[in-house]
Scaffold this active site. Structure first.
Site, PDB file in Angstrom:
ATOM      1  N   ASP A   1       0.765  -1.430   0.033  1.00 53.13           N
ATOM      2  CA  ASP A   1       0.025   0.010   0.052  1.00 53.13           C
ATOM      3  C   ASP A   1       0.849   1.181   0.015  1.00 53.13           C
ATOM      4  OD1 ASP A   1      -1.832   2.108   0.397  1.00 53.13           O
ATOM      5  OD2 ASP A   1      -1.876   1.626   2.622  1.00 53.13           O
TER       6      ASP A   1
ATOM      7  N   ASP B   1      -4.052   3.941   2.704  1.00 58.88           N
ATOM      8  CA  ASP B   1      -5.502   3.750   2.678  1.00 58.88           C
ATOM      9  C   ASP B   1      -6.038   2.217   3.431  1.00 58.88           C
ATOM     10  OD1 ASP B   1      -5.123   2.197   0.711  1.00 58.88           O
ATOM     11  OD2 ASP B   1      -6.819   3.290  -0.630  1.00 58.88           O
TER      12      ASP B   1
ATOM     13  N   ASP C   1      -1.940  -1.272  -3.759  1.00 52.77           N
ATOM     14  CA  ASP C   1      -2.438  -0.427  -5.025  1.00 52.77           C
ATOM     15  C   ASP C   1      -1.085  -0.773  -6.159  1.00 52.77           C
ATOM     16  OD1 ASP C   1      -0.125   1.328  -4.128  1.00 52.77           O
ATOM     17  OD2 ASP C   1      -1.783   2.172  -2.803  1.00 52.77           O
TER      18      ASP C   1
ATOM     19  N   ASP D   1      -9.882 -16.992 -15.427  1.00 58.79           N
ATOM     20  CA  ASP D   1     -10.881 -17.283 -14.226  1.00 58.79           C
ATOM     21  C   ASP D   1     -11.787 -18.370 -14.824  1.00 58.79           C
ATOM     22  OD1 ASP D   1     -11.189 -16.719 -11.182  1.00 58.79           O
ATOM     23  OD2 ASP D   1     -12.865 -16.448 -12.067  1.00 58.79           O
TER      24      ASP D   1
ATOM     25  N   GLU E   1      -7.737 -21.343 -15.836  1.00 55.52           N
ATOM     26  CA  GLU E   1      -7.851 -21.991 -14.526  1.00 55.52           C
ATOM     27  C   GLU E   1      -9.338 -22.749 -14.705  1.00 55.52           C
ATOM     28  OE1 GLU E   1      -9.265 -20.628 -10.193  1.00 55.52           O
ATOM     29  OE2 GLU E   1     -10.207 -19.699 -11.626  1.00 55.52           O
TER      30      GLU E   1
ATOM     31  N   HIS F   1      -4.287 -17.309  -4.708  1.00 53.03           N
ATOM     32  CA  HIS F   1      -5.166 -16.223  -3.919  1.00 53.03           C
ATOM     33  C   HIS F   1      -6.246 -17.026  -3.305  1.00 53.03           C
ATOM     34  CE1 HIS F   1      -6.890 -16.423  -7.678  1.00 53.03           C
ATOM     35  NE2 HIS F   1      -7.927 -16.139  -7.152  1.00 53.03           N
ATOM     36  N   ASP F   2      -6.514 -18.475  -3.739  1.00 55.63           N
ATOM     37  CA  ASP F   2      -7.661 -19.044  -3.277  1.00 55.63           C
ATOM     38  C   ASP F   2      -7.210 -20.271  -2.570  1.00 55.63           C
ATOM     39  OD1 ASP F   2      -9.818 -17.580  -4.517  1.00 55.63           O
ATOM     40  OD2 ASP F   2      -9.506 -18.809  -6.413  1.00 55.63           O
TER      41      ASP F   2
END
Length: 567
Positions: free
Chosen positions: A21, A25, A29, A206, A265, A338-339
């Site tokens: 970041d 915030d 990013d 995806d 995927e 990420h899963d």
């Protein structure tokens, strides 16, 4: 198959929300990624895959896209994006974007138009159906079929304005696109070409094998104790999937040269189907993500029903994919994304042997035939998170599962929490651990999800400077792939196939060979050297525990991995 650049490449996945970041915030990013490009260059990766940075309501952390041609302000601007792309290219790296086109957000203009009336020109861009015969809209059981959502509950949402239901295999805010409509396909291809024209180097697609559905959408068989029917036979590798992917290749990539990477995927994909998807003669995708090896520790009740996966389970499954795609197809090699929960906590030992087991698991994966993927923090040996309460979680799948399991099915809350701690996607989504400082150096503000407390000891600052770290070992693995044609293109053969502790295999090409030996347990492992004929005098080229004994000694220490070379 013909030599391709991605056979010797390594891909690094960045989950932008959790990477770095830059503005305080609490959300990662694009400028945060830019600030760490030299870190990625030091690691040695060739490709960066970005999870979605498009405009989104963030119901599913950006996998619900409301504008495919806009950068979400949470992540920055197109100026930031162009600087990131230029910075990667200047360092010899490529950029692969996430392509999420099985579904959009319900806030996408396409869906807003589609939902506006039953006769709107875009009505058929999504899957709309009336209530089941004999039921009124909104009644219990009125959904058009008995399919369930991956995120709990039915896969159908009633639209009060038109009185019909729309299909959503995931969140109710992620309506499925109807790929049967050629206008949908044309719009997707146009968007893909637009990004390639901007300079991106390919796409990770995806759940791309879900885009073709059996059009009459029949009921699925309800498993014992289940709430919904199993719909997978009607959308996994559906009837037109190969047609659609070949058309995509022709409309987007043909004539653009070979610098691009496409990876699909594909949950539920079989070896036979994956071989067909990745056969260059079929011009569909370069490689696929399959899920068999990360489903091995799922019990009969699915991902939340844990059962340990043995070394035999892992090596037999991974070897079947190595052998099944040999000579024609191509593997994507991954432990984490990420899963998925963190591999060192899942298949390794995140306590006493964290460093050794992280290195051993990395060794086994990276030296196989295929393209390795490193998920942010994997190269540090980041672990699962000690979540204390349901309030610590952010993932929609986890929160919905908890609500359904506890409030509807009456399961004990602590048992459900225990399963979430082990398996939740949030284990992969806590902030990247840059330093031992506040919030792991991820942000100067309040992070959107709390950092793992062990960042005080597991962080990039410490590991980049440590020649014995997990980071250093991953650098060595990546370097070995870059400089060894045997790793990039050699044949694979499993050895010591029935050993309950040791994962061992050879890679061979043009008279040169590598032997990978890894003890994937916390106890010493003995093996019969006679089963490894010709390797007695081979020299180690990579180890994870310092000086290693030779093959002839027939013993490996707990979580020891050694790579030998000959020829």
């Amino acid at each position: 198959m013909n030599d391709k650049w991605w056979q010797s490449a390594v891909v690094y996945q960045v989950y932008p929300r959790s990477f770095a970041d830059s503005d305080g915030d609490g959300i990662g990013d694009l400028r945060g990624i830019i600030q760490h490009l030299d870190y990625l260059k030091t690691l040695g990766v060739d490709v960066v895959w970005l999870s979605p940075i498009y405009a989104s309501p963030h119901d599913d952390n950006g996998y619900d896209i409301s504008d495919y041609r806009a950068i979400d302000p949470l992540f920055g601007t197109f100026e930031d994006f162009d600087e990131l792309l230029e910075g990667l290219h200047a360092r010899g790296m490529k950029l692969v974007m996430d392509l999420v086109v099985n579904h959009t957000s319900d806030e996408h203009p396409w869906f807003i138009e589609s939902a506006s009336s039953t006769d709107n020109p875009k009505r058929d861009w999504y899957w709309w159906r009336p209530a089941r015969e004999g039921h009124r809209p909104g009644e219990q059981g009125a959904e058009p079929n008995n399919w369930g959502s991956f995120f709990s509950g039915p896969a159908w949402q009633l639209d009060p304005q038109t009185g019909e239901y729309y299909l959503h295999l995931f969140s109710r805010k992620q309506p499925d696109l109807n790929w049967e409509n050629p206008e949908v396909r044309a719009a997707v291809y146009e968007m893909m070409n637009w990004w390639l024209d901007r300079g991106v180097d390919g796409f990770r697609m995806d759940v791309i094998n879900f885009i073709s559905k059996v059009t009459d959408l029949p009921d699925g068989e309800v498993p014992e104790g289940g709430l919904f029917g199993d719909a997978s036979p009607y959308f996994v590798d559906g009837p037109r999937i190969h047609e659609f992917l070949h058309e995509m290749h022709q409309r987007v990539f043909t004539g653009r040269g070979d610098r691009y990477l496409t990876v699909g995927e594909m949950p539920g994909v079989t070896i036979a189907e994956a071989r067909r998807f990745t056969d260059p003669a079929n011009a569909e995708v370069d490689m696929v993500f399959q899920f068999e090896h990360v489903d091995l520790d799922h019990g009969p009740g699915g991902k939340w029903d844990h059962r340990p996966a043995s070394v035999l389970d892992l090596k037999r499954n991974l070897s079947s994919w190595q052998e099944g795609l040999a000579g024609v197809g191509w593997n994507s090699l991954y432990w984490n994304n990420h899963d998925q929960p963190r591999v060192v906590s899942r298949f390794g030992d995140d306590g006493e042997h964290r460093v050794a087991s992280a290195k051993a698991l990395g060794t086994v994966l990276h030296l196989m035939r295929g393209t390795p993927y490193v998920y942010q923090g994997e190269e540090l040996g980041m672990t699962n998170v000690p979540f204390e309460t349901i309030g610590d979680f952010r993932d929609i799948e986890s929160l919905n599962h908890y609500a359904e399991a506890v409030d509807i099915l009456g399961e004990p809350a602590e048992e459900v929490l225990s399963a979430l701690r082990r398996t939740s996607r949030d284990n992969a989504r806590t902030p990247m651990q840059w330093t031992a400082g506040p919030n792991a150096g991820f942000t100067s503000g309040i992070p959107w999800i709390a950092a793992n407390p062990n960042a005080a000891t597991i962080n990039a600052d410490a590991e980049v400077a440590d020649p014995d770290s997990v980071f250093a070992h991953y650098r060595a693995l990546i370097d070995l792939r870059h400089r060894s044609d045997v790793v990039a293109r050699g044949d694979y053969r499993l050895v010591l196939a029935d050993h309950p502790q040791v994962f061992a295999y050879t890679r061979s090409l043009d008279g040169a060979s590598l032997l990978v030996l890894a003890n994937l347990t916390g106890s010493p492992a003995s093996f019969d050297p006679a089963e490894l004929t010709g390797w007695a005098g081979a020299e180690p080229v990579l180890t994870n525990l310092g000086a290693a004994t030779g093959v002839a000694d027939g013993v490996l220490r707990p979580w020891e991995a050694v790579v030998f070379a000959r020829g």
